[in-house]
Design an enzyme around this catalytic site. Structure first.
Site, PDB file in Angstrom:
ATOM      1  N   ARG A  70     -36.513 -68.265   6.950  1.00  0.00           N
ATOM      2  CA  ARG A  70     -36.623 -67.271   5.877  1.00  0.00           C
ATOM      3  C   ARG A  70     -37.168 -65.927   6.360  1.00  0.00           C
ATOM      4  O   ARG A  70     -36.935 -64.908   5.723  1.00  0.00           O
ATOM      5  CB  ARG A  70     -37.455 -67.842   4.718  1.00  0.00           C
ATOM      6  CG  ARG A  70     -36.680 -68.879   3.933  1.00  0.00           C
ATOM      7  CD  ARG A  70     -37.553 -69.570   2.924  1.00  0.00           C
ATOM      8  NE  ARG A  70     -37.948 -70.898   3.343  1.00  0.00           N
ATOM      9  CZ  ARG A  70     -39.000 -71.539   2.867  1.00  0.00           C
ATOM     10  NH1 ARG A  70     -39.778 -70.981   1.974  1.00  0.00           N
ATOM     11  NH2 ARG A  70     -39.275 -72.760   3.289  1.00  0.00           N
ATOM     12  N   GLU A 107     -47.217 -76.894   5.884  1.00  0.00           N
ATOM     13  CA  GLU A 107     -47.718 -77.543   4.658  1.00  0.00           C
ATOM     14  C   GLU A 107     -47.080 -78.917   4.463  1.00  0.00           C
ATOM     15  O   GLU A 107     -47.727 -79.834   3.994  1.00  0.00           O
ATOM     16  CB  GLU A 107     -47.471 -76.652   3.425  1.00  0.00           C
ATOM     17  CG  GLU A 107     -48.240 -77.146   2.202  1.00  0.00           C
ATOM     18  CD  GLU A 107     -47.946 -76.379   0.919  1.00  0.00           C
ATOM     19  OE1 GLU A 107     -46.996 -75.572   0.883  1.00  0.00           O
ATOM     20  OE2 GLU A 107     -48.666 -76.617  -0.067  1.00  0.00           O
TER      21      GLU A 107
HETATM   22  O1  LIG Z   1     -48.067 -71.575   6.586  1.00  0.00           O
HETATM   23  P1  LIG Z   1     -47.276 -72.810   6.867  1.00  0.00           P
HETATM   24  O2  LIG Z   1     -47.924 -74.065   6.325  1.00  0.00           O
HETATM   25  O3  LIG Z   1     -46.937 -72.934   8.310  1.00  0.00           O
HETATM   26  O4  LIG Z   1     -45.920 -72.721   6.052  1.00  0.00           O
HETATM   27  C1  LIG Z   1     -45.148 -71.551   5.953  1.00  0.00           C
HETATM   28  C2  LIG Z   1     -43.772 -71.729   6.527  1.00  0.00           C
HETATM   29  O5  LIG Z   1     -43.057 -72.762   5.833  1.00  0.00           O
HETATM   30  C3  LIG Z   1     -41.762 -72.276   5.472  1.00  0.00           C
HETATM   31  O6  LIG Z   1     -40.831 -72.455   6.477  1.00  0.00           O
HETATM   32  P2  LIG Z   1     -40.095 -73.847   6.813  1.00  0.00           P
HETATM   33  O7  LIG Z   1     -40.718 -74.418   8.063  1.00  0.00           O
HETATM   34  O8  LIG Z   1     -40.055 -74.704   5.605  1.00  0.00           O
HETATM   35  O9  LIG Z   1     -38.652 -73.393   7.277  1.00  0.00           O
HETATM   36  P3  LIG Z   1     -37.426 -72.658   6.551  1.00  0.00           P
HETATM   37  O10 LIG Z   1     -37.808 -71.197   6.440  1.00  0.00           O
HETATM   38  O11 LIG Z   1     -36.323 -72.853   7.504  1.00  0.00           O
HETATM   39  O12 LIG Z   1     -37.195 -73.289   5.204  1.00  0.00           O
HETATM   40  C4  LIG Z   1     -41.997 -70.798   5.252  1.00  0.00           C
HETATM   41  O13 LIG Z   1     -40.788 -70.068   5.311  1.00  0.00           O
HETATM   42  C5  LIG Z   1     -42.962 -70.446   6.353  1.00  0.00           C
HETATM   43  O14 LIG Z   1     -42.291 -70.151   7.565  1.00  0.00           O
HETATM   44  N1  LIG Z   2     -45.203 -74.184  -1.172  1.00  0.00           N
HETATM   45  C1  LIG Z   2     -44.266 -73.618  -0.406  1.00  0.00           C
HETATM   46  N2  LIG Z   2     -43.233 -72.958  -0.966  1.00  0.00           N
HETATM   47  C2  LIG Z   2     -42.281 -72.386  -0.184  1.00  0.00           C
HETATM   48  N3  LIG Z   2     -42.304 -72.438   1.147  1.00  0.00           N
HETATM   49  C3  LIG Z   2     -43.319 -73.081   1.745  1.00  0.00           C
HETATM   50  N4  LIG Z   2     -43.621 -73.295   3.050  1.00  0.00           N
HETATM   51  C4  LIG Z   2     -44.759 -74.007   3.108  1.00  0.00           C
HETATM   52  N5  LIG Z   2     -45.219 -74.272   1.886  1.00  0.00           N
HETATM   53  C5  LIG Z   2     -44.341 -73.712   1.010  1.00  0.00           C
END
Ligand SMILES: O=P(O)(O)OC[C@H]1O[C@H](OP(=O)(O)OP(=O)(O)O)[C@H](O)[C@@H]1O
Ligand SMILES: Nc1ncnc2[nH]cnc12
Length: 181
Positions: A70, A107
């Site tokens: 993202r 998370e």
């Molecule tokens: O602060 P954190 O606990 O590390 O979480 C935040 C991350 O989680 C999500 O990415 P995700 O790994 O789900 O990947 P995506 O963007 O491909 O959906 C979001 O886009 C952040 O990069």
């Molecule tokens: N609660 C949340 N919503 C969207 N993206 C996330 N990445 C980690 N935690 C998330």
């Protein structure tokens, strides 16, 4: 012509962000940036707010680094607006050539991030962008990778921050979020 204020732009963007309980796992309230990005006005306002923030906070930035996946919605957009380069941090196995890697927790799971060794020149000044800060695992890993290849992390910038998870405590660089939950 009437000028809309930064506060009103932010309120508008916030009103478009989606909210999905129990996704992708039970107990997680998923904050969905795509709800805002399907709205043309919210896209423009979000761009304006992010660009304006970096211009005043980090005018010396040389590279915008976006996190898989993202964060990619913002790194090229911001780089072209600011007249600098951009680089991706990707999940394991996606980048060609020599890479540096780091494992991290987020998370709702764990993963490995990689960065191409030649993506950032030693001493280059970097701002890291992503949609959301939750536990901070992703941004911490990203700043570690930038430093491993010799970059200087000026700041991390996210659209949303889940303040209850205290992610920013983990991070050893300046962090800014537009929207706090
Ligand atoms: O602060 P954190 O606990 O590390 O979480 C935040 C991350 O989680 C999500 O990415 P995700 O790994 O789900 O990947 P995506 O963007 O491909 O959906 C979001 O886009 C952040 O990069
Ligand atoms: N609660 C949340 N919503 C969207 N993206 C996330 N990445 C980690 N935690 C998330």
């Amino acid at each position: 012509m009437s000028q809309i204020s930064a506060e009103d732009k932010l309120d508008y963007v916030k009103s478009k962000i989606g909210e999905y309980p129990n996704f992708p796992k039970e107990g997680i309230l998923f904050r969905d940036i795509f709800g805002a990005l399907t709205d043309p006005k919210a896209c423009v306002y979000l761009r304006d707010l992010l660009v304006q923030y970096i211009r005043q906070s980090q005018p010396e930035v040389e590279v915008i680094v976006g996190l898989d996946s993202r964060g990619f919605l913002f790194n090229l957009l911001l780089a072209t607006e600011l007249g600098v380069g951009c680089a991706p941090i990707r999940k394991k196995g996606k980048l060609a050539g020599e890479v540096v890697s780091v494992e991290y927790q987020l998370e709702y799971g764990s993963d490995t991030f990689e960065l191409q060794r030649t993506a950032i020149q030693p001493g280059q000044k970097v701002v890291i962008v992503d949609d959301l800060l939750a536990t901070g695992g992703s941004l911490l890993a990203a700043s570690e990778l930038v430093r491993k290849v010799g970059g200087v992390v000026l700041e991390s910038l996210v659209v949303m921050e889940l303040v209850g998870l205290d992610g920013r405590k983990k991070l050893d660089c300046k962090v800014h979020s537009l929207i706090k939950y």
